[in-house]
Structures are given as structure tokens and as C-alpha cells.
Scaffold this motif. Structure first.
Motif, PDB file in Angstrom:
ATOM      1  N   SER A  90     -12.561  -3.124  29.831  1.00  0.00           N
ATOM      2  CA  SER A  90     -12.810  -5.164  29.006  1.00  0.00           C
ATOM      3  C   SER A  90     -14.125  -4.960  29.751  1.00  0.00           C
ATOM      4  O   SER A  90     -15.451  -6.089  29.636  1.00  0.00           O
ATOM      5  CB  SER A  90     -11.984  -5.886  29.768  1.00  0.00           C
TER       6      SER A  90
ATOM      7  N   CYS B   2      -7.963   1.259  32.150  1.00  0.00           N
ATOM      8  CA  CYS B   2      -7.214   0.899  31.363  1.00  0.00           C
ATOM      9  C   CYS B   2      -5.882   1.046  31.057  1.00  0.00           C
ATOM     10  O   CYS B   2      -5.307   1.620  31.632  1.00  0.00           O
ATOM     11  CB  CYS B   2      -8.393   1.195  29.713  1.00  0.00           C
TER      12      CYS B   2
ATOM     13  N   LYS C 273      -7.966  -0.312  24.062  1.00  0.00           N
ATOM     14  CA  LYS C 273      -8.493   1.125  24.012  1.00  0.00           C
ATOM     15  C   LYS C 273      -7.957   2.720  23.546  1.00  0.00           C
ATOM     16  O   LYS C 273      -8.351   2.995  22.900  1.00  0.00           O
ATOM     17  CB  LYS C 273      -9.135   1.624  25.644  1.00  0.00           C
TER      18      LYS C 273
ATOM     19  N   ASP D 285      -6.367  -3.153  26.729  1.00  0.00           N
ATOM     20  CA  ASP D 285      -5.165  -2.681  25.896  1.00  0.00           C
ATOM     21  C   ASP D 285      -4.889  -2.463  25.101  1.00  0.00           C
ATOM     22  O   ASP D 285      -4.019  -1.881  24.625  1.00  0.00           O
ATOM     23  CB  ASP D 285      -4.552  -4.424  26.063  1.00  0.00           C
TER      24      ASP D 285
ATOM     25  N   SER E 105     -11.014  -3.244  25.552  1.00  0.00           N
ATOM     26  CA  SER E 105     -10.118  -3.742  25.389  1.00  0.00           C
ATOM     27  C   SER E 105      -9.394  -3.228  26.273  1.00  0.00           C
ATOM     28  O   SER E 105      -8.892  -1.209  25.810  1.00  0.00           O
ATOM     29  CB  SER E 105      -9.436  -4.498  24.253  1.00  0.00           C
TER      30      SER E 105
END
Length: 410
Positions: free
Chosen positions: A358, A332, A367, A365, A363
Motif C-alpha cells: 500500500s 501484502c 493485490k 488487501d 493495496s
């Protein structure tokens, strides 16, 4: 259900990640839904100032106050914008912008962080971590109760103040039959290790110590920090990052340099441990660049070598400090988009599967922003948010300071 905004700007200082999240449950029954997520770049002059401060530039108290307020205003604007098309959030969890991080250093007798002002353990230094973007101002500008300054309570309890996300990772990502590593690739890399079945079915919500059984986490070293500095240097400031890792992919890593750089003390230091740009920043990059000259490396070769250092340091960290290698790694953070770095990690970790969060439903971007939204909800509910076995703190503690506006929490 609580609607929360999570805000964070990481050590890459790329901008403010804002996540509008619906949070249901608390720990073992935790569920989150990302309603909206957006990254808001800093104005160029503000980003430049933040990076200078992170590199050790001196500031007067007045200048520090102005910077603190400027960052808070950007965070508040991000919070208002991300929720503009939706029902208003009830709470904000703002990590702020780290500009200084001094890890707790344990003396020979201080393995458990037991020290006091009256009788400090010899060789032990309490940690300190400064996140700018004061929560009280964010609360006033947004009209939303804001939890901020998450790291200080853990540090006061003898911990590193980092990483704080592993317990949220455990609640959201643990798999009953897989050992997982959740590897964040921000400016600095950090890992959460989740043993199989770490999210047990019989653990009550309040049993934070049981929930933390077997979970590990620490900072692994540089991820994007040195790569971004190299790109800025070689591009004359026209680029800030190596998009997709394509520049590095055109070079050849110097394995002799990587082997030498891995001798840096931090990599062999056992957890709990944390780091930042104070170690892996501009001065460190300058030394790397100087040492690379002896090998007559091209800019692409230097980038490939620094990428190899990131990958190799992560793998070295797993092999040295984990009880067992993971079955799967979930990436991530911004570095998860670096295809060359991802490929080098996959090659060095083979046959371990390397995916992204993801692909596990969280996500890559947002997290970290989601995690601080969760930690804010836990704070107002009186639920401790740190894992002592991860941070080195003496005890679980409530994380964050509550800055109320006109509405208070029971």
C-alpha cells in the motif's frame, strides 16, 4: 482500457476478495487503478466445510459438485456486488478457492520437468491443484466472460502452478535502483524477488522471457495458517485470527522449538516450490502443539512461537535462496496487518526496510485479486502469464480457461 473484476479466496479461507480494476496496457506499460475493493466473508457453514475439505475430509462426487457450485455462487455474488455502483466490468478473472494442492515433484533426472505419459522421468510426479468455484457458472450468473482455472496449464507444462503473481508484481512494483521482495502473508506465504531494474525500458510487451530475467518467486511456508488454527483452538472457536498479533505479542517465543521446526524438509527444498494446507494445516498444527507441551508453553507463548516460525522461515528462505538480500520488503495479504509479525520480520531482517505494498501504491488487501484481474486480461489478449523460472514449467503458457457468456473476445 479494460474494466476487470479480480476474485480470489486464499488459503486462510477468510472470504472472497473482489477487486474492480481498470487495466491499461499489458506488460512493461501496465497500469492498474483499483476502482473498488471489498472482501465478502463466506457463510459460516460454507467456510467450515471448505476448511474440512482442505484438511482432508472425504467427499462424494455429488458433495464435491455441490460445494463447487456453492462457491461459484458466492464468487458470482461478490462480483455483482463490487461493481453494483459502477459501470459493468467486461471481464472477470476468478482464481477460485484452492482446496487441494499437490506440487510437482522432480526426480533426479527431472530438474526441468521433462516427462511424458509414455516415458515418465523416474521419481517425477506431475502436480495437481484444484480450485473450486467453476468459471462457467460464474459467467452465466454474472453475464460476464470469466477466466478461471489459472494453474492447470502451468502444471501441465511441468510447473508447480504457483506462484503466478510474480510477473504481475514485476510489472507494477519493480524499482530501477532497488532489490525488492514482495512478501505475501496469506494462509501460506510466498515471495517475489525483483532485482533492480527488472522492469527494463527497452523490453517489448511480448518479450515475456526478457521481462522475467532475474525475477524469482516461491512459497516460503506457513504465514497465517498455523496462527489461525492456534487462535481457533485456544479461543474455543470464538476467534478466527489474532487481530494485530496482540495475543502473540503477550507471549515469549520458544527459540528451541523454532529451530527444530525449521528442520522440516520443505524449508531447505530449493525453488521452484509451492505448498499449502496439505502440509501446513491441521495435522501440522497438532504436531506443533504436542511438541510445545514439553516446554510448558502458555497459549500466548505458542502463538508467539508460531509467529516466530513464520518470520524465521521467511528470513531463512531469503538468506538461503536469494542471490542477494533485498533493499526493501513490501508486505501484502492479511498477515500484513499483524503488527507483531511485521515487527518480528523487521527485527530479523534489519537493516532491510519493511513496508507494505500500500505504501508503494498497491493495496495490501486486494493485490492478489488485482493480479488475477491482470492475468485474465492477458489471457484474452493471448499473452502468456507464467514465469517458467519461477514455477518450473518448461515454457511460457496461456493461463486460464475462458468461459464466455453472450459476448466473446476477438
Amino acid at each position: 482500457m479494460t474494466r476487470v473484476i479480480g476474485l480470489i479466496s486464499g488459503t486462510s479461507v477468510d472470504g472472497i476478495d473482489a477487486a474492480l480494476v481498470d487495466v491499461v496496457g499489458s506488460q512493461t506499460d501496465l497500469q492498474v487503478q483499483l476502482v473498488a475493493g471489498e472482501t465478502f466473508p463466506y457463510p459460516a457453514h460454507l467456510r467450515s466445510q471448505i476448511l474440512s475439505v482442505c484438511s482432508g475430509e472425504a467427499l462424494s462426487v455429488a458433495q464435491l459438485a455441490e460445494l463447487d457450485d456453492a462457491i461459484a455462487q458466492e464468487f458470482a455474488a461478490a462480483a455483482l456486488t463490487v461493481q453494483a455502483k459502477y459501470d459493468k466490468a467486461e471481464l472477470i478473472g476468478s482464481h477460485g478457492q484452492t482446496v487441494y494442492h499437490r506440487p510437482t515433484r522432480k526426480g533426479a533426472e527431472g530438474e526441468k520437468g521433462r516427462f511424458s505419459a509414455s516415458s515418465p522421468v523416474p521419481g517425477t510426479e506431475m502436480g495437481y491443484s484444484l480450485q473450486l468455484g467453476r468459471g462457467a457458472l460464474i459467467a452465466q450468473l454474472t453475464g460476464i466472460t470469466t477466466v478461471s482455472n489459472f494453474r492447470s496449464a502451468d502444471i501441465a507444462a511441468g510447473g508447480q502452478g504457483a506462484p503466478l503473481v510474480p510477473i504481475v508484481d514485476a510489472c507494477l512494483l519493480a524499482e530501477p535502483n532497488l532489490r525488492l521482495c514482495i512478501q505475501n502473508l496469506g494462509g501460506i506465504g510466498n515471495v517475489t524477488y525483483l532485482p533492480a531494474a527488472s522492469k527494463g525500458e527497452n523490453k517489448g510487451e511480448s518479450e515475456i522471457s526478457s521481462l522475467g530475467d532475474g525475477i524469482l518467486g516461491w512459497d516460503t511456508g506457513p504465514a497465517n495458517s498455523l496462527l489461525d488454527l492456534a487462535v481457533q483452538h485456544f479461543s474455543g472457536g470464538t476467534k478466527t485470527c489474532d487481530e494485530n498479533g496482540s495475543w502473540a505479542a503477550s507471549g515469549i517465543p520458544c527459540q528451541a522449538l523454532v529451530a527444530d521446526w525449521l528442520k522440516q524438509q520443505f524449508f531447505s527444498q530449493p525453488p521452484p516450490k509451492s505448498t499449502g494446507r496439505e502440509l501446513f494445516g491441521a495435522d501440522y498444527f497438532d504436531r506443533c502443539l504436542l511438541e510445545a507441551q514439553a516446554y510448558h508453553l502458555s497459549p500466548a507463548d505458542v502463538l508467539a512461537t508460531l509467529t516466530e516460525l513464520t518470520a524465521a522461515s521467511i528470513v531463512h528462505s531469503y538468506q538461503t535462496f536469494l542471490p542477494a538480500m533485498p533493499d526493501r520488503v513490501l508486505l501484502c495479504g492479511g498477515g500484513s496487518h499483524n503488527l507483531y509479525l511485521k515487527g518480528r520480520l523487521q527485527a530479523q531482517l534489519h537493516p532491510v526496510e519493511v513496508l507494505t505494498t500500500s505504501e508503494a501504491g498497491l493495496s495490501v488487501d486486494f493485490k492478489e485479486a488485482i493480479a488475477f484481474a491482470v492475468l485474465a486480461q492477458w489471457r484474452v489478449r493471448g499473452i502468456p502469464g507464467n514465469l517458467p523460472r519461477v514455477t518450473g514449467a518448461r515454457t511460457p503458457v496461456l493461463l486460464g480457461e475462458i468461459n464466455s457468456c453472450w459476448h466473446s473476445w476477438a
